[in-house]
Design a protein around this motif. Structure first.
Motif, PDB file in Angstrom:
ATOM      1  N   GLN A   1     -25.476 -18.201  -1.902  1.00 22.07           N
ATOM      2  CA  GLN A   1     -25.827 -16.988  -2.622  1.00 22.07           C
ATOM      3  C   GLN A   1     -27.065 -17.466  -3.524  1.00 22.07           C
ATOM      4  OE1 GLN A   1     -22.379 -15.607  -3.918  1.00 22.07           O
ATOM      5  NE2 GLN A   1     -22.145 -14.128  -2.263  1.00 22.07           N
ATOM      6  N   ASP A   2     -27.093 -18.637  -4.012  1.00 22.92           N
ATOM      7  CA  ASP A   2     -28.153 -18.748  -5.188  1.00 22.92           C
ATOM      8  C   ASP A   2     -29.401 -19.209  -4.523  1.00 22.92           C
ATOM      9  OD1 ASP A   2     -29.716 -21.504  -6.966  1.00 22.92           O
ATOM     10  OD2 ASP A   2     -28.493 -19.745  -8.343  1.00 22.92           O
ATOM     11  N   PRO A   3     -30.555 -18.340  -5.194  1.00 25.39           N
ATOM     12  CA  PRO A   3     -31.960 -18.465  -4.564  1.00 25.39           C
ATOM     13  C   PRO A   3     -32.414 -19.835  -4.753  1.00 25.39           C
ATOM     14  CG  PRO A   3     -31.645 -16.560  -5.955  1.00 25.39           C
ATOM     15  CD  PRO A   3     -30.569 -17.140  -6.133  1.00 25.39           C
ATOM     16  N   GLY A   4     -32.017 -20.587  -5.787  1.00 23.54           N
ATOM     17  CA  GLY A   4     -32.594 -21.766  -6.086  1.00 23.54           C
ATOM     18  C   GLY A   4     -32.032 -22.709  -5.050  1.00 23.54           C
ATOM     19  N   ASN A   5     -30.780 -22.783  -4.663  1.00 20.38           N
ATOM     20  CA  ASN A   5     -30.207 -23.478  -3.725  1.00 20.38           C
ATOM     21  C   ASN A   5     -30.807 -23.400  -2.275  1.00 20.38           C
ATOM     22  OD1 ASN A   5     -28.381 -25.048  -5.257  1.00 20.38           O
ATOM     23  ND2 ASN A   5     -26.796 -23.381  -4.890  1.00 20.38           N
ATOM     24  N   VAL A   6     -31.357 -22.056  -1.931  1.00 21.68           N
ATOM     25  CA  VAL A   6     -31.872 -21.786  -0.588  1.00 21.68           C
ATOM     26  C   VAL A   6     -33.247 -22.201  -0.742  1.00 21.68           C
ATOM     27  CG1 VAL A   6     -32.531 -19.796   0.770  1.00 21.68           C
ATOM     28  CG2 VAL A   6     -30.331 -19.838  -0.426  1.00 21.68           C
TER      29      VAL A   6
ATOM     30  N   SER B   1     -38.098 -33.091   5.439  1.00 13.32           N
ATOM     31  CA  SER B   1     -37.310 -34.088   6.347  1.00 13.32           C
ATOM     32  C   SER B   1     -37.877 -33.927   7.752  1.00 13.32           C
ATOM     33  CB  SER B   1     -35.843 -33.916   6.119  1.00 13.32           C
ATOM     34  OG  SER B   1     -35.494 -32.648   6.471  1.00 13.32           O
ATOM     35  N   GLY B   2     -38.614 -33.051   8.034  1.00  7.63           N
ATOM     36  CA  GLY B   2     -38.997 -32.665   9.402  1.00  7.63           C
ATOM     37  C   GLY B   2     -38.112 -31.710  10.277  1.00  7.63           C
ATOM     38  N   ALA B   3     -37.311 -31.159   9.703  1.00  6.52           N
ATOM     39  CA  ALA B   3     -36.318 -30.157  10.267  1.00  6.52           C
ATOM     40  C   ALA B   3     -37.115 -29.353  11.310  1.00  6.52           C
ATOM     41  CB  ALA B   3     -35.601 -29.481   9.581  1.00  6.52           C
ATOM     42  N   THR B   4     -36.438 -28.886  12.352  1.00  2.00           N
ATOM     43  CA  THR B   4     -36.974 -27.763  13.143  1.00  2.00           C
ATOM     44  C   THR B   4     -37.201 -26.446  12.535  1.00  2.00           C
ATOM     45  OG1 THR B   4     -36.084 -28.965  15.023  1.00  2.00           O
ATOM     46  CG2 THR B   4     -36.966 -26.816  15.528  1.00  2.00           C
ATOM     47  N   ALA B   5     -36.139 -25.964  11.719  1.00  2.00           N
ATOM     48  CA  ALA B   5     -36.061 -24.692  11.236  1.00  2.00           C
ATOM     49  C   ALA B   5     -34.987 -24.584  10.098  1.00  2.00           C
ATOM     50  CB  ALA B   5     -36.054 -23.733  12.526  1.00  2.00           C
ATOM     51  N   VAL B   6     -34.945 -23.561   9.672  1.00  2.00           N
ATOM     52  CA  VAL B   6     -33.676 -23.201   8.992  1.00  2.00           C
ATOM     53  C   VAL B   6     -33.142 -21.691   9.253  1.00  2.00           C
ATOM     54  CG1 VAL B   6     -33.165 -22.855   6.461  1.00  2.00           C
ATOM     55  CG2 VAL B   6     -34.784 -24.567   6.978  1.00  2.00           C
ATOM     56  N   VAL B   7     -32.107 -21.586   9.320  1.00  2.00           N
ATOM     57  CA  VAL B   7     -31.650 -20.213   9.604  1.00  2.00           C
ATOM     58  C   VAL B   7     -30.585 -19.670   8.498  1.00  2.00           C
ATOM     59  CG1 VAL B   7     -30.020 -19.125  11.359  1.00  2.00           C
ATOM     60  CG2 VAL B   7     -31.456 -20.756  12.207  1.00  2.00           C
ATOM     61  N   LEU B   8     -30.993 -18.184   8.181  1.00  2.00           N
ATOM     62  CA  LEU B   8     -30.488 -17.792   7.105  1.00  2.00           C
ATOM     63  C   LEU B   8     -29.247 -16.814   7.642  1.00  2.00           C
ATOM     64  CD1 LEU B   8     -33.347 -16.991   4.522  1.00  2.00           C
ATOM     65  CD2 LEU B   8     -32.103 -19.369   4.711  1.00  2.00           C
ATOM     66  N   GLY B   9     -27.820 -16.997   7.423  1.00  2.00           N
ATOM     67  CA  GLY B   9     -26.870 -16.164   7.886  1.00  2.00           C
ATOM     68  C   GLY B   9     -26.628 -15.031   6.947  1.00  2.00           C
ATOM     69  N   LYS B  10     -25.627 -14.469   7.305  1.00  2.00           N
ATOM     70  CA  LYS B  10     -25.099 -13.106   6.513  1.00  2.00           C
ATOM     71  C   LYS B  10     -24.728 -13.625   4.964  1.00  2.00           C
ATOM     72  CE  LYS B  10     -21.942  -9.288   6.435  1.00  2.00           C
ATOM     73  NZ  LYS B  10     -20.742  -8.482   7.016  1.00  2.00           N
ATOM     74  N   GLY B  11     -25.131 -13.007   3.923  1.00  2.00           N
ATOM     75  CA  GLY B  11     -24.876 -13.182   2.599  1.00  2.00           C
ATOM     76  C   GLY B  11     -25.510 -14.341   1.997  1.00  2.00           C
TER      77      GLY B  11
ATOM     78  N   ALA C   1     -29.016 -15.636   0.156  1.00  2.00           N
ATOM     79  CA  ALA C   1     -30.360 -15.038  -0.702  1.00  2.00           C
ATOM     80  C   ALA C   1     -31.367 -14.970   0.131  1.00  2.00           C
ATOM     81  CB  ALA C   1     -30.094 -15.837  -1.840  1.00  2.00           C
ATOM     82  N   ASP C   2     -31.968 -13.741  -0.243  1.00  2.00           N
ATOM     83  CA  ASP C   2     -33.187 -13.579   0.323  1.00  2.00           C
ATOM     84  C   ASP C   2     -34.282 -14.400   0.365  1.00  2.00           C
ATOM     85  OD1 ASP C   2     -35.335 -12.041   1.706  1.00  2.00           O
ATOM     86  OD2 ASP C   2     -35.820 -11.002  -0.080  1.00  2.00           O
ATOM     87  N   LEU C   3     -35.132 -15.255   1.492  1.00  2.00           N
ATOM     88  CA  LEU C   3     -35.923 -16.095   1.450  1.00  2.00           C
ATOM     89  C   LEU C   3     -37.191 -15.558   0.479  1.00  2.00           C
ATOM     90  CD1 LEU C   3     -37.328 -18.837   2.493  1.00  2.00           C
ATOM     91  CD2 LEU C   3     -38.285 -17.260   4.409  1.00  2.00           C
ATOM     92  N   TYR C   4     -37.458 -14.201   0.441  1.00  2.00           N
ATOM     93  CA  TYR C   4     -38.609 -13.682  -0.010  1.00  2.00           C
ATOM     94  C   TYR C   4     -38.146 -13.091  -1.513  1.00  2.00           C
ATOM     95  CZ  TYR C   4     -40.064 -14.036   4.612  1.00  2.00           C
ATOM     96  OH  TYR C   4     -40.386 -14.248   6.129  1.00  2.00           O
ATOM     97  N   ASN C   5     -37.236 -13.540  -2.066  1.00  2.00           N
ATOM     98  CA  ASN C   5     -36.929 -13.273  -3.644  1.00  2.00           C
ATOM     99  C   ASN C   5     -37.423 -14.220  -4.240  1.00  2.00           C
ATOM    100  OD1 ASN C   5     -35.750 -13.794  -6.162  1.00  2.00           O
ATOM    101  ND2 ASN C   5     -33.728 -13.025  -5.489  1.00  2.00           N
TER     102      ASN C   5
ATOM    103  N   ARG D   1     -40.261 -19.518  -5.333  1.00  2.00           N
ATOM    104  CA  ARG D   1     -40.589 -20.638  -6.157  1.00  2.00           C
ATOM    105  C   ARG D   1     -39.854 -21.952  -6.047  1.00  2.00           C
ATOM    106  NH1 ARG D   1     -40.567 -16.259  -9.909  1.00  2.00           N
ATOM    107  NH2 ARG D   1     -38.454 -16.925 -10.851  1.00  2.00           N
ATOM    108  N   ALA D   2     -38.744 -21.749  -5.704  1.00  2.00           N
ATOM    109  CA  ALA D   2     -37.753 -22.970  -5.569  1.00  2.00           C
ATOM    110  C   ALA D   2     -38.322 -23.588  -4.177  1.00  2.00           C
ATOM    111  CB  ALA D   2     -36.263 -22.724  -5.286  1.00  2.00           C
ATOM    112  N   THR D   3     -38.758 -22.871  -3.286  1.00  2.00           N
ATOM    113  CA  THR D   3     -39.441 -23.953  -1.892  1.00  2.00           C
ATOM    114  C   THR D   3     -40.674 -24.511  -2.138  1.00  2.00           C
ATOM    115  OG1 THR D   3     -41.040 -22.102  -1.315  1.00  2.00           O
ATOM    116  CG2 THR D   3     -38.732 -21.694  -0.338  1.00  2.00           C
TER     117      THR D   3
END
Length: 277
Positions: free
Chosen positions: A134-139, A149-159, A161-165, A170-172
């Protein structure tokens, strides 16, 4: 060549009102746009060729000295039109920012959702999955670590925080331009990943297996991280094949979810790097 438009000074200007609405999720979702605040994020978007509709800047600040035209990348906006560069008043900059002391530039960016099929197109893919974080900073931090780390993707499930918050963005630190991020129903997506041969791995303080003993290099791995307080939801936990623990020799009850994700993503990177040498 940049497309410079006339100076805007009024807070009641219709375009300004539309930009400011993007601080709210319902308008971001409706319009398919989001705000990028500050020099670093705008530079990262330009360098990545991310589609931008508008770059608004305080003309008196001299901020454009940091943006040579040859570094603009692909500036295609809505309908193939060029991105508009618009000088605006400091009051407008403040109106379109969540920070107390905003930087003298922001951009209106277009959402560019990745195709779900890309999740399975990489051999031995590495995907970070967030279940109710839930914390935008964590997301934002997890997205940043996934990109690093070269990950393929990140998937955001229900609940989650919005990526576009704006706080998440800023945290990204601009990493969202370098790793695909998508929202999905984990109850549908995780079984699909398993059917494609991926191992679904969670974390648990009760797990007996150390993350340093787990083989992250043999096949595709989807790392699932749960809510800051409650951990994985029961529904999502049912899809996990293996739980691992991050050993801690010092005195701490647990790690923050973004820290735990970073440890596991870079352990996977380490193992995969060693097998490729």
């Amino acid at each position: 060549m940049r497309n410079y438009e006339p100076y805007i000074s009024s807070l009641s200007n219709p375009r300004v009102k539309e930009w400011a609405k993007l601080l709210e999720r319902k308008y971001r979702d409706r319009e398919g746009k989001f705000l990028l605040e500050g020099i670093h994020l705008v530079k990262e978007a330009l360098a990545a060729g991310w589609p931008l509709e508008v770059v608004a800047f305080d003309e008196g600040s001299g901020v454009l000295e940091q943006f040579p035209e040859e570094a603009d990348g692909s500036l295609e906006g809505v309908g193939g039109r060029r991105c508009a560069w618009i000088p605006v008043s400091p009051d407008i900059i403040a109106k379109c920012s969540e920070t107390g002391t905003p930087q003298p530039i922001f951009a209106v960016a277009l959402k560019r959702p990745p195709e779900e099929e890309k999740l399975y197109s990489v051999e031995r893919g590495l995907v970070a999955v967030l279940d109710g974080v839930q914390d935008p900073g964590n997301v934002g931090t997890i997205v940043r670590s996934a990109a690093a780390s070269g990950a393929t993707a990140v998937v955001l499930g229900k609940g989650t925080a919005d990526l576009y918050n704006p706080k998440t963005i800023r945290a990204t630190m601009g990493a969202l331009f370098h790793v695909p991020v998508l929202e999905a129903n984990l109850g549908e997506l995780l079984p699909q990943a398993a059917s494609h041969g991926a191992a679904i791995v969670g974390t648990s303080l009760q797990a007996a297996r150390s993350c340093y003993e787990y083989d992250f290099a043999a096949r595709s791995v989807w790392l699932v991280f749960g809510n800051e307080g409650a951990g994985l939801s029961e529904a999502v936990g049912e899809f996990v094949h293996t739980n691992v623990i991050i050993p801690m020799t010092g005195r701490a009850e647990s790690l923050n979810v973004a820290m735990a994700a970073t440890v596991l993503l870079f352990e996977a990177q380490r193992q995969r790097g060693l097998t490729q040498q």
